[in-house]
Design a protein around this motif. Sequence first.
Motif, PDB file in Angstrom:
ATOM      1  N   ASP A 125       0.875  -1.220  -0.124  1.00 52.96           N
ATOM      2  CA  ASP A 125       0.223  -0.493  -0.306  1.00 52.96           C
ATOM      3  C   ASP A 125       0.878   0.682   0.621  1.00 52.96           C
ATOM      4  O   ASP A 125       2.104   1.723   0.465  1.00 52.96           O
ATOM      5  CB  ASP A 125      -1.260  -0.147   1.576  1.00 52.96           C
ATOM      6  CG  ASP A 125      -1.940   1.290   1.567  1.00 52.96           C
ATOM      7  OD1 ASP A 125      -2.782   1.235   0.882  1.00 52.96           O
ATOM      8  OD2 ASP A 125      -1.373   2.264   1.803  1.00 52.96           O
ATOM      9  N   ASN A 218      -5.619  14.181   3.601  1.00 50.21           N
ATOM     10  CA  ASN A 218      -5.435  15.073   2.274  1.00 50.21           C
ATOM     11  C   ASN A 218      -6.852  16.267   2.824  1.00 50.21           C
ATOM     12  O   ASN A 218      -7.927  16.065   1.873  1.00 50.21           O
ATOM     13  CB  ASN A 218      -6.125  13.932   1.222  1.00 50.21           C
ATOM     14  CG  ASN A 218      -4.617  14.901   0.111  1.00 50.21           C
ATOM     15  OD1 ASN A 218      -5.490  16.045   0.675  1.00 50.21           O
ATOM     16  ND2 ASN A 218      -5.182  13.961  -1.102  1.00 50.21           N
ATOM     17  N   TYR A 245       0.178  14.344   6.861  1.00 49.46           N
ATOM     18  CA  TYR A 245      -0.231  13.220   6.540  1.00 49.46           C
ATOM     19  C   TYR A 245       0.606  12.641   5.148  1.00 49.46           C
ATOM     20  O   TYR A 245       1.118  13.856   4.130  1.00 49.46           O
ATOM     21  CB  TYR A 245      -1.230  14.204   5.388  1.00 49.46           C
ATOM     22  CG  TYR A 245      -2.279  13.359   4.487  1.00 49.46           C
ATOM     23  CD1 TYR A 245      -2.313  12.984   3.147  1.00 49.46           C
ATOM     24  CD2 TYR A 245      -3.393  11.708   5.221  1.00 49.46           C
ATOM     25  CE1 TYR A 245      -2.939  12.211   2.490  1.00 49.46           C
ATOM     26  CE2 TYR A 245      -3.953  11.158   4.316  1.00 49.46           C
ATOM     27  CZ  TYR A 245      -3.682  11.339   2.736  1.00 49.46           C
ATOM     28  OH  TYR A 245      -5.166  10.297   2.117  1.00 49.46           O
ATOM     29  N   GLY A 247       0.147  10.186   3.085  1.00 54.83           N
ATOM     30  CA  GLY A 247      -0.218   9.761   2.036  1.00 54.83           C
ATOM     31  C   GLY A 247       0.551   8.037   1.702  1.00 54.83           C
ATOM     32  O   GLY A 247       0.321   7.183   0.759  1.00 54.83           O
ATOM     33  N   SER A 248       0.622   8.335   2.955  1.00 58.50           N
ATOM     34  CA  SER A 248       0.823   5.979   2.476  1.00 58.50           C
ATOM     35  C   SER A 248       0.070   5.625   4.188  1.00 58.50           C
ATOM     36  O   SER A 248       0.579   6.067   5.412  1.00 58.50           O
ATOM     37  CB  SER A 248       2.080   6.209   2.947  1.00 58.50           C
ATOM     38  OG  SER A 248       2.585   4.654   2.654  1.00 58.50           O
ATOM     39  N   LEU A 249      -0.678   4.800   3.780  1.00 61.20           N
ATOM     40  CA  LEU A 249      -2.111   5.110   5.486  1.00 61.20           C
ATOM     41  C   LEU A 249      -0.819   4.140   6.424  1.00 61.20           C
ATOM     42  O   LEU A 249      -1.238   4.531   7.297  1.00 61.20           O
ATOM     43  CB  LEU A 249      -2.770   3.652   4.478  1.00 61.20           C
ATOM     44  CG  LEU A 249      -3.780   2.809   5.614  1.00 61.20           C
ATOM     45  CD1 LEU A 249      -4.273   4.104   6.306  1.00 61.20           C
ATOM     46  CD2 LEU A 249      -5.017   2.483   4.970  1.00 61.20           C
ATOM     47  N   TYR A 263      -6.494   9.289  11.863  1.00 60.12           N
ATOM     48  CA  TYR A 263      -6.850   8.901  10.010  1.00 60.12           C
ATOM     49  C   TYR A 263      -7.747   8.639   9.777  1.00 60.12           C
ATOM     50  O   TYR A 263      -8.980   8.474  10.720  1.00 60.12           O
ATOM     51  CB  TYR A 263      -5.690   7.912  10.059  1.00 60.12           C
ATOM     52  CG  TYR A 263      -5.562   7.686   8.359  1.00 60.12           C
ATOM     53  CD1 TYR A 263      -6.599   7.679   7.859  1.00 60.12           C
ATOM     54  CD2 TYR A 263      -4.441   8.438   7.639  1.00 60.12           C
ATOM     55  CE1 TYR A 263      -6.901   7.171   6.526  1.00 60.12           C
ATOM     56  CE2 TYR A 263      -4.213   8.476   6.123  1.00 60.12           C
ATOM     57  CZ  TYR A 263      -5.640   7.282   5.526  1.00 60.12           C
ATOM     58  OH  TYR A 263      -5.664   7.350   4.224  1.00 60.12           O
ATOM     59  N   TYR A 265      -9.638   9.246   6.199  1.00 58.20           N
ATOM     60  CA  TYR A 265     -10.064   9.105   4.841  1.00 58.20           C
ATOM     61  C   TYR A 265     -11.780   8.699   4.290  1.00 58.20           C
ATOM     62  O   TYR A 265     -12.119   7.941   4.265  1.00 58.20           O
ATOM     63  CB  TYR A 265      -9.893   8.411   4.026  1.00 58.20           C
ATOM     64  CG  TYR A 265      -9.439   8.546   1.971  1.00 58.20           C
ATOM     65  CD1 TYR A 265      -9.988   8.607   2.048  1.00 58.20           C
ATOM     66  CD2 TYR A 265      -8.352   8.825   2.158  1.00 58.20           C
ATOM     67  CE1 TYR A 265     -10.193   9.982   0.627  1.00 58.20           C
ATOM     68  CE2 TYR A 265      -7.728   9.429   1.126  1.00 58.20           C
ATOM     69  CZ  TYR A 265      -8.897   9.688   0.207  1.00 58.20           C
ATOM     70  OH  TYR A 265      -8.576  10.120  -1.575  1.00 58.20           O
ATOM     71  N   LYS A 275     -11.502   6.069   0.000  1.00 57.23           N
ATOM     72  CA  LYS A 275     -10.779   5.283  -0.629  1.00 57.23           C
ATOM     73  C   LYS A 275     -10.665   4.307  -0.393  1.00 57.23           C
ATOM     74  O   LYS A 275     -10.120   3.922  -1.097  1.00 57.23           O
ATOM     75  CB  LYS A 275      -9.217   6.713  -0.941  1.00 57.23           C
ATOM     76  CG  LYS A 275      -8.626   5.952  -2.252  1.00 57.23           C
ATOM     77  CD  LYS A 275      -7.319   6.801  -2.109  1.00 57.23           C
ATOM     78  CE  LYS A 275      -6.466   6.278  -2.764  1.00 57.23           C
ATOM     79  NZ  LYS A 275      -5.026   7.397  -3.210  1.00 57.23           N
TER      80      LYS A 275
HETATM   81  P1  P6P Z   1      -4.735  10.370  -1.490  1.00 56.59           P
HETATM   82  C1  P6P Z   1      -1.936   5.492  -0.661  1.00 56.59           C
HETATM   83  O1  P6P Z   1      -2.713   4.819  -2.437  1.00 56.59           O
HETATM   84  C2  P6P Z   1      -3.473   5.345  -0.081  1.00 56.59           C
HETATM   85  O2  P6P Z   1      -4.143   4.275  -0.281  1.00 56.59           O
HETATM   86  C3  P6P Z   1      -2.895   5.228   1.362  1.00 56.59           C
HETATM   87  O3  P6P Z   1      -1.808   4.699   1.796  1.00 56.59           O
HETATM   88  C4  P6P Z   1      -2.850   7.314   1.369  1.00 56.59           C
HETATM   89  O4  P6P Z   1      -3.240   6.819   2.931  1.00 56.59           O
HETATM   90  C5  P6P Z   1      -4.043   6.969  -0.173  1.00 56.59           C
HETATM   91  O5  P6P Z   1      -4.409   6.255  -0.073  1.00 56.59           O
HETATM   92  C6  P6P Z   1      -3.608   8.756   0.023  1.00 56.59           C
HETATM   93  O6  P6P Z   1      -4.921   8.984  -0.791  1.00 56.59           O
HETATM   94  O7  P6P Z   1      -6.002  10.763  -1.961  1.00 56.59           O
HETATM   95  O8  P6P Z   1      -4.889  11.536  -0.352  1.00 56.59           O
HETATM   96  O9  P6P Z   1      -3.653  10.504  -2.434  1.00 56.59           O
END
Ligand code: P6P
Length: 331
Positions: A125, A218, A245, A247-249, A263, A265, A275
Amino acid sequence: MGKAENSRIALPIGSNLDRFIMRNQEDFPYASGELSQLLRDLAYAGKVVNREINMAGLAGITGAYGAENVQGEEQQNLDVAADIRFTRALKKGGEVAAIISEEAEEIIDLSNPRSKYIVAMDPLDGSSNIDVNVSIGTIFSIYRRISPQGSPIQMEDVLQPGKNQVAAGYILYGSSTMMVYTTGSGVNGFTYEPSLGEYILSHQNMQMPKDGKIYSINEGSYKSFSESVVNYIESCKDKGYSARYIGSLVADFHRNLLKGGIYIYPSTAKAPNGKLRLLYECNALAMIAEQAGGRATDGKQRIMEIEPSELHQRVPFYVGSENMVLEAEKA
Ligand code: P6P
C-alpha cells in the motif's frame, strides 16, 4: 506453573518472532500450528519484499508497471512484485485456501484443500511513494474459512465482517522495517534486523493513546468534505493540533498508534464511499486499533461490524485514538 501460565510470561524485549509465535500458540486452545506457520509465511514474504524495496532504485524496478489494477489505479512494478511474493509464500506455505488481494480482481484460489484460512491483503500500500523514498506497507487480515475444508471456496468465505478476523497486521517498510500484528490478545511490534534475518520483539503490548494532537487527512479534498468533517478539522486547528499526512496509510497509522492521533479518509467528490478498501485495508487496521485501545469506524459504525457486499468495497475510514475518533463522529 501450568503451560498456559508459563506462556503468559512476558517475553523479554529482544525475543524473535518465531519464539513469540510459538509462545502465543500455547494460548490458542487446540492450536495445531497452522496459524503460526501462516504468520511465519507472511513474515518471510515481508523479508523478501523488504529486500526488493531497498534495492528497487538500483535494480531498476521502481516506477510504473504499465498496467492498472482492478481499481483502475496505475500499478507500480513493486506492487506486482509484492503481490507475487506474498501469493507465492502463502501458496507454498499450504495454510491458506484463498486470497483476496488489491492486485487481483477475483478470488485467488490456492487449491490447498486441507487449509482452513483465508487471507485478505494489500501487498504493497502506498506504492506511488516508492520512487520518492517514503515509507510504504503491506496490510493483511486472516480469517477462518466458513465452508468445509476441501470444498470449493464460497463468497461467504471471503465476504466476512472484520469482527471474524483471527489475526491482522501490517509490515511497514520505513526507516526500519517492522511487522506489527495481533491475534486478538493485544498488539506487538517486531523490528527486522537484516543482518540476522530476524524480526526482533521491540514494541510489546502496544497501546494507542486515548488522545492525541495529530490529525491525518488530505486537505486537498477540503472543498468536498462534509460539514461534519470540516467542523472536526477546524476544531483540530483551533486546538493547535499538528497536521501530518504522509499519503501512505500504514505510515500514518503507525505514527498515530505510537503517538496518538487520528487518520480520516472520508467520503469525497472523487471517492463518494471513501478511497480505502474494507476487506484488505480497513478491517486489519481496525482490529489492530481496537486491540491497542483505539477506535475505527466509518464515521458512524464500527468498521469491523460492516458486512461486506463486494471484494473491493470502499468505506469512509476514521481510525486512531479513541477520544479523537469519538470527537470526529460527533462533529
Ligand atoms: P490520497 C495510497 O494510495 C493510499 O491507499 C493510502 O496509503 C493513503 O493514505 C491514501 O491512499 C492517499 O490517498 O487521495 O490522499 O492521495
